[in-house]
Design a protein around this motif. Structure first.
Motif, PDB file in Angstrom:
ATOM      1  N   TYR A  82      18.017 -10.264 -33.076  1.00 39.29           N
ATOM      2  CA  TYR A  82      17.133  -9.790 -34.130  1.00 39.29           C
ATOM      3  C   TYR A  82      16.376 -10.973 -34.684  1.00 39.29           C
ATOM      4  CZ  TYR A  82      21.133 -11.405 -36.858  1.00 39.29           C
ATOM      5  OH  TYR A  82      22.150 -12.164 -37.378  1.00 39.29           O
ATOM      6  N   GLU A  83      15.279 -10.661 -35.356  1.00 42.13           N
ATOM      7  CA  GLU A  83      14.388 -11.690 -35.883  1.00 42.13           C
ATOM      8  C   GLU A  83      14.410 -11.683 -37.407  1.00 42.13           C
ATOM      9  OE1 GLU A  83      12.651 -13.785 -33.944  1.00 42.13           O
ATOM     10  OE2 GLU A  83      13.390 -12.837 -32.114  1.00 42.13           O
ATOM     11  N   GLU A  84      13.905 -12.750 -37.978  1.00 41.20           N
ATOM     12  CA  GLU A  84      13.813 -12.840 -39.430  1.00 41.20           C
ATOM     13  C   GLU A  84      12.710 -11.922 -39.959  1.00 41.20           C
ATOM     14  OE1 GLU A  84      13.792 -16.301 -42.861  1.00 41.20           O
ATOM     15  OE2 GLU A  84      13.638 -16.877 -40.766  1.00 41.20           O
ATOM     16  N   GLU A  85      11.704 -11.667 -39.147  1.00 35.43           N
ATOM     17  CA  GLU A  85      10.630 -10.753 -39.534  1.00 35.43           C
ATOM     18  C   GLU A  85      10.576  -9.612 -38.539  1.00 35.43           C
ATOM     19  OE1 GLU A  85       6.907 -12.454 -40.505  1.00 35.43           O
ATOM     20  OE2 GLU A  85       7.795 -14.023 -41.742  1.00 35.43           O
ATOM     21  N   LEU A  86      10.231  -8.426 -39.055  1.00 34.21           N
ATOM     22  CA  LEU A  86      10.198  -7.214 -38.252  1.00 34.21           C
ATOM     23  C   LEU A  86       8.883  -6.496 -38.537  1.00 34.21           C
ATOM     24  CD1 LEU A  86      11.810  -5.136 -36.500  1.00 34.21           C
ATOM     25  CD2 LEU A  86      12.732  -4.248 -38.647  1.00 34.21           C
ATOM     26  N   ASP A  87       8.130  -6.186 -37.490  1.00 42.69           N
ATOM     27  CA  ASP A  87       6.864  -5.471 -37.645  1.00 42.69           C
ATOM     28  C   ASP A  87       6.992  -4.126 -36.941  1.00 42.69           C
ATOM     29  OD1 ASP A  87       4.306  -4.537 -37.863  1.00 42.69           O
ATOM     30  OD2 ASP A  87       3.351  -6.301 -36.987  1.00 42.69           O
ATOM     31  N   LEU A  88       6.941  -3.048 -37.712  1.00 38.44           N
ATOM     32  CA  LEU A  88       7.124  -1.707 -37.160  1.00 38.44           C
ATOM     33  C   LEU A  88       5.814  -0.987 -36.861  1.00 38.44           C
ATOM     34  CD1 LEU A  88      10.090  -0.420 -39.346  1.00 38.44           C
ATOM     35  CD2 LEU A  88      10.154  -1.403 -37.059  1.00 38.44           C
ATOM     36  N   ALA A  89       4.692  -1.649 -37.006  1.00 38.03           N
ATOM     37  CA  ALA A  89       3.393  -1.004 -36.813  1.00 38.03           C
ATOM     38  C   ALA A  89       3.265  -0.385 -35.418  1.00 38.03           C
ATOM     39  CB  ALA A  89       2.266  -1.997 -37.059  1.00 38.03           C
ATOM     40  N   ALA A  90       3.779  -1.038 -34.411  1.00 35.47           N
ATOM     41  CA  ALA A  90       3.630  -0.558 -33.040  1.00 35.47           C
ATOM     42  C   ALA A  90       4.457   0.699 -32.762  1.00 35.47           C
ATOM     43  CB  ALA A  90       4.011  -1.657 -32.058  1.00 35.47           C
ATOM     44  N   VAL A  91       5.498   0.937 -33.534  1.00 40.09           N
ATOM     45  CA  VAL A  91       6.373   2.082 -33.268  1.00 40.09           C
ATOM     46  C   VAL A  91       6.282   3.173 -34.338  1.00 40.09           C
ATOM     47  CG1 VAL A  91       8.004   0.756 -31.883  1.00 40.09           C
ATOM     48  CG2 VAL A  91       8.344   0.940 -34.350  1.00 40.09           C
ATOM     49  N   CYS A  92       5.423   2.990 -35.326  1.00 38.18           N
ATOM     50  CA  CYS A  92       5.264   3.966 -36.412  1.00 38.18           C
ATOM     51  C   CYS A  92       3.818   4.418 -36.500  1.00 38.18           C
ATOM     52  CB  CYS A  92       5.719   3.361 -37.740  1.00 38.18           C
ATOM     53  SG  CYS A  92       7.463   3.014 -37.811  1.00 38.18           S
ATOM     54  N   GLU A  93       3.372   5.151 -35.522  1.00 38.78           N
ATOM     55  CA  GLU A  93       1.986   5.603 -35.476  1.00 38.78           C
ATOM     56  C   GLU A  93       1.668   6.475 -36.693  1.00 38.78           C
ATOM     57  OE1 GLU A  93      -0.846   8.338 -32.677  1.00 38.78           O
ATOM     58  OE2 GLU A  93       0.800   7.245 -31.745  1.00 38.78           O
ATOM     59  N   GLY A  94       0.600   6.134 -37.382  1.00 41.34           N
ATOM     60  CA  GLY A  94       0.162   6.903 -38.533  1.00 41.34           C
ATOM     61  C   GLY A  94       0.862   6.531 -39.828  1.00 41.34           C
ATOM     62  N   ALA A  95       1.918   5.748 -39.769  1.00 36.45           N
ATOM     63  CA  ALA A  95       2.621   5.343 -40.983  1.00 36.45           C
ATOM     64  C   ALA A  95       1.882   4.188 -41.638  1.00 36.45           C
ATOM     65  CB  ALA A  95       4.050   4.915 -40.644  1.00 36.45           C
ATOM     66  N   GLY A  96       2.056   4.041 -42.908  1.00 30.84           N
ATOM     67  CA  GLY A  96       1.458   2.924 -43.621  1.00 30.84           C
ATOM     68  C   GLY A  96      -0.002   3.108 -43.966  1.00 30.84           C
ATOM     69  N   LEU A  97      -0.497   4.332 -43.853  1.00 27.46           N
ATOM     70  CA  LEU A  97      -1.899   4.557 -44.193  1.00 27.46           C
ATOM     71  C   LEU A  97      -2.103   4.416 -45.694  1.00 27.46           C
ATOM     72  CD1 LEU A  97      -2.802   7.599 -41.911  1.00 27.46           C
ATOM     73  CD2 LEU A  97      -3.353   5.191 -41.559  1.00 27.46           C
ATOM     74  N   ALA A  98      -3.160   3.761 -46.052  1.00 28.16           N
ATOM     75  CA  ALA A  98      -3.465   3.558 -47.467  1.00 28.16           C
ATOM     76  C   ALA A  98      -3.915   4.879 -48.083  1.00 28.16           C
ATOM     77  CB  ALA A  98      -4.553   2.498 -47.617  1.00 28.16           C
ATOM     78  N   PRO A  99      -3.687   5.062 -49.382  1.00 25.78           N
ATOM     79  CA  PRO A  99      -4.152   6.281 -50.046  1.00 25.78           C
ATOM     80  C   PRO A  99      -5.661   6.451 -49.861  1.00 25.78           C
ATOM     81  CG  PRO A  99      -2.736   4.996 -51.500  1.00 25.78           C
ATOM     82  CD  PRO A  99      -2.991   4.161 -50.274  1.00 25.78           C
ATOM     83  N   GLY A 147      -7.084   7.379 -47.139  1.00 22.32           N
ATOM     84  CA  GLY A 147      -7.475   7.151 -45.751  1.00 22.32           C
ATOM     85  C   GLY A 147      -8.038   5.778 -45.478  1.00 22.32           C
ATOM     86  N   GLY A 148      -7.747   4.802 -46.335  1.00 17.06           N
ATOM     87  CA  GLY A 148      -8.229   3.441 -46.122  1.00 17.06           C
ATOM     88  C   GLY A 148      -7.528   2.774 -44.955  1.00 17.06           C
ATOM     89  N   ALA A 149      -7.758   1.502 -44.820  1.00 14.66           N
ATOM     90  CA  ALA A 149      -7.151   0.727 -43.737  1.00 14.66           C
ATOM     91  C   ALA A 149      -5.627   0.788 -43.849  1.00 14.66           C
ATOM     92  CB  ALA A 149      -7.616  -0.721 -43.810  1.00 14.66           C
ATOM     93  N   PRO A 150      -4.932   0.815 -42.713  1.00 17.92           N
ATOM     94  CA  PRO A 150      -3.470   0.876 -42.743  1.00 17.92           C
ATOM     95  C   PRO A 150      -2.868  -0.347 -43.445  1.00 17.92           C
ATOM     96  CG  PRO A 150      -4.300   1.166 -40.508  1.00 17.92           C
ATOM     97  CD  PRO A 150      -5.465   0.796 -41.363  1.00 17.92           C
ATOM     98  N   LEU A 151      -1.802  -0.101 -44.173  1.00 21.95           N
ATOM     99  CA  LEU A 151      -1.070  -1.185 -44.810  1.00 21.95           C
ATOM    100  C   LEU A 151      -0.108  -1.784 -43.795  1.00 21.95           C
ATOM    101  CD1 LEU A 151      -0.244   0.621 -48.170  1.00 21.95           C
ATOM    102  CD2 LEU A 151      -2.027  -1.078 -47.767  1.00 21.95           C
ATOM    103  N   PRO A 152       0.208  -3.056 -43.906  1.00 22.58           N
ATOM    104  CA  PRO A 152       1.145  -3.659 -42.951  1.00 22.58           C
ATOM    105  C   PRO A 152       2.526  -3.022 -43.070  1.00 22.58           C
ATOM    106  CG  PRO A 152       0.263  -5.302 -44.497  1.00 22.58           C
ATOM    107  CD  PRO A 152      -0.289  -3.988 -44.883  1.00 22.58           C
ATOM    108  N   LEU A 153       3.191  -2.907 -41.943  1.00 21.55           N
ATOM    109  CA  LEU A 153       4.562  -2.394 -41.903  1.00 21.55           C
ATOM    110  C   LEU A 153       5.493  -3.530 -41.511  1.00 21.55           C
ATOM    111  CD1 LEU A 153       3.985   1.050 -40.164  1.00 21.55           C
ATOM    112  CD2 LEU A 153       4.526   0.623 -42.560  1.00 21.55           C
ATOM    113  N   THR A 154       5.420  -4.600 -42.254  1.00 26.36           N
ATOM    114  CA  THR A 154       6.233  -5.773 -41.955  1.00 26.36           C
ATOM    115  C   THR A 154       7.407  -5.857 -42.927  1.00 26.36           C
ATOM    116  OG1 THR A 154       4.782  -7.162 -43.290  1.00 26.36           O
ATOM    117  CG2 THR A 154       4.346  -7.084 -40.930  1.00 26.36           C
ATOM    118  N   TYR A 155       8.514  -6.303 -42.393  1.00 24.37           N
ATOM    119  CA  TYR A 155       9.751  -6.415 -43.155  1.00 24.37           C
ATOM    120  C   TYR A 155      10.346  -7.792 -42.936  1.00 24.37           C
ATOM    121  CZ  TYR A 155       9.380  -1.373 -43.558  1.00 24.37           C
ATOM    122  OH  TYR A 155       8.935  -0.109 -43.840  1.00 24.37           O
TER     123      TYR A 155
END
Length: 99
Positions: A3-20, A22-30
């Motif tokens: 596992y890594e210290e940082e995790l980016d779920l953008a590639a596996v969470c299609e449509g998640a993180g959309l800004a209110p 309908g703006g640009a998607p918010l980062p899904l980084t942890y």
């Protein structure tokens, strides 16, 4: 488990993180904030301890009644049983990143 210290779920969470609106998607980084680790050959035999990152960014190892400073390398290299990540908010303009 690797596992890594940082995790980016953008590639596996299609449509998640959309800004209110309908703006640009918010980062899904942890960012890793704690690890429950196990030492021993089997789960029913051995010892559990925890590595956790303080709000200052410093890692600590909690082992029964002992607490000592640890490194990010130790946290990422531990035999993880349970991982805790916290979502990294998008940085405000001119603000320093959290942790």
């Amino acid at each position: 488990v690797q596992y890594e210290e940082e995790l980016d779920l953008a590639a596996v969470c299609e449509g998640a993180g959309l800004a209110p609106g309908g703006g640009a998607p918010l980062p899904l980084t942890y960012r890793l904030c704690a690890v429950v680790a196990h030492e021993g050959r089997e789960l029913h035999v051995g010892h559990f301890h925890c590595l956790a990152r303080a709000s200052s960014g410093v890692w600590h190892r909690f082992d029964d009644d002992k607490v000592r400073q640890a490194s990010a390398r130790q946290a990422v290299g531990a035999e993880a049983y349970l991982l805790f990540y916290v979502r990294t908010p998008p940085p405000a303009r001119g603000a320093a990143p959290a942790f």
